[in-house]
Enzyme design. Structure first.
Site, PDB file in Angstrom:
ATOM      1  N   ASP A 258       0.805  -1.218   0.000  1.00 13.25           N
ATOM      2  CA  ASP A 258       0.000   0.000   0.000  1.00 13.25           C
ATOM      3  C   ASP A 258       0.846   1.279   0.000  1.00 13.25           C
ATOM      4  O   ASP A 258       2.015   1.258   0.388  1.00 13.25           O
ATOM      5  CB  ASP A 258      -0.871   0.047   1.260  1.00 13.25           C
ATOM      6  CG  ASP A 258      -2.011  -0.954   1.228  1.00 13.25           C
ATOM      7  OD1 ASP A 258      -2.027  -1.831   0.348  1.00 13.25           O
ATOM      8  OD2 ASP A 258      -2.878  -0.866   2.120  1.00 13.25           O
TER       9      ASP A 258
ATOM     10  N   HIS B 210       3.751  -2.240   2.957  1.00 14.41           N
ATOM     11  CA  HIS B 210       3.737  -0.892   2.386  1.00 14.41           C
ATOM     12  C   HIS B 210       4.960  -0.682   1.498  1.00 14.41           C
ATOM     13  O   HIS B 210       6.029  -1.233   1.780  1.00 14.41           O
ATOM     14  CB  HIS B 210       3.690   0.162   3.505  1.00 14.41           C
ATOM     15  CG  HIS B 210       2.410   0.110   4.284  1.00 14.41           C
ATOM     16  ND1 HIS B 210       2.197  -0.817   5.284  1.00 14.41           N
ATOM     17  CD2 HIS B 210       1.261   0.813   4.166  1.00 14.41           C
ATOM     18  CE1 HIS B 210       0.965  -0.653   5.764  1.00 14.41           C
ATOM     19  NE2 HIS B 210       0.368   0.329   5.111  1.00 14.41           N
TER      20      HIS B 210
HETATM   21 ZN   LIG Z   1      -2.713   3.084   3.195  1.00 15.24          ZN
END
Ligand SMILES: [Zn+2]
Length: 218
Positions: A34, A179
């Site tokens: 992400d 991430h």
């Molecule tokens: Zn996020």
């Protein structure tokens, strides 16, 4: 189990065809990334996935995709999914239906201008989702994909911890949250080790389209 987790399991059950938190009970799992792209860690992650012949699923933020279109294209050209994580990472539950639709459409447009495809999967920032977000996501052609393992890689975890958190908890069908931003260099370090450890345990690492048997693009 956190309160968010308990609530989201109930919520996803209620929205079986529009909200996903994991895949079917077979030896397949998905790596998801992400908040990117950035121009340091995202390319390293893309190269690691390529080295192992593994496809990842990237939920990019619209305003970051606009800054690094070359990295978005690089992710796509290497067979990864490029998906929608909102325009600037606002909590969508705080917006009106109309604002959520505008946000998702704006992000789709940025991605479509780069890769020629419009995402059909989105992940709401912070995993914050409610009836309104589901309605707006559905109206703009998206299914919502959340996760079943949080690596907590954003909280300054070391790569060893990130890997162990996954390996010690992995189950069939898991969607692993990581991430790919300028701050997550420990994630970039963890990815090759994680792939090797998962493959040693006979997990097939697949993208979300394959894991969930849904279309990634509209
Ligand atoms: Zn996020």
């Amino acid at each position: 189990m956190t309160e968010w987790r308990e609530n989201i399991i109930t919520f996803a059950r209620k929205h079986r065809d529009s909200v996903y938190i994991n895949g079917p009970d077979r030896n397949r799992v998905a790596l998801t990334f992400d908040d990117g792209p950035d121009n340091v860690n995202t390319p390293v992650i893309i190269d690691s996935l390529k080295k192992y012949g593994v496809k990842g699923s990237f939920f990019f933020v619209g305003e970051m995709a606009k800054i690094y279109p070359g990295v978005v294209r690089h992710a796509f050209d290497n067979g990864n999914l490029v998906l929608n994580h909102s325009y600037k990472h606002d909590n969508l539950t705080q917006k009106t239906n109309h604002q959520i639709q505008a946000d998702l459409n704006q992000t789709d447009k940025i991605i479509e201008d780069i890769i020629g495809k419009k995402p059909a999967l989105m992940r709401s920032p912070y995993g914050d989702t409610d009836e309104k977000v589901v309605a707006a996501a559905t109206e703009t052609g998206h299914k919502i994909v959340l996760w079943s393992i949080d690596t907590l890689d954003w909280s300054q975890r070391e790569s060893d911890n990130i890997v162990h958190n996954v390996i010690d908890n992995i189950r069939n069908g898991d969607i692993i949250l990581m991430h790919s931003t300028s701050r997550t260099n420990e994630t970039a370090k963890a990815v090759p080790i994680m792939i090797e450890e998962l493959q040693k345990r006979n997990y097939d690492i697949v993208d979300l389209e394959t894991l969930l048997n849904v279309q990634a693009y509209q």
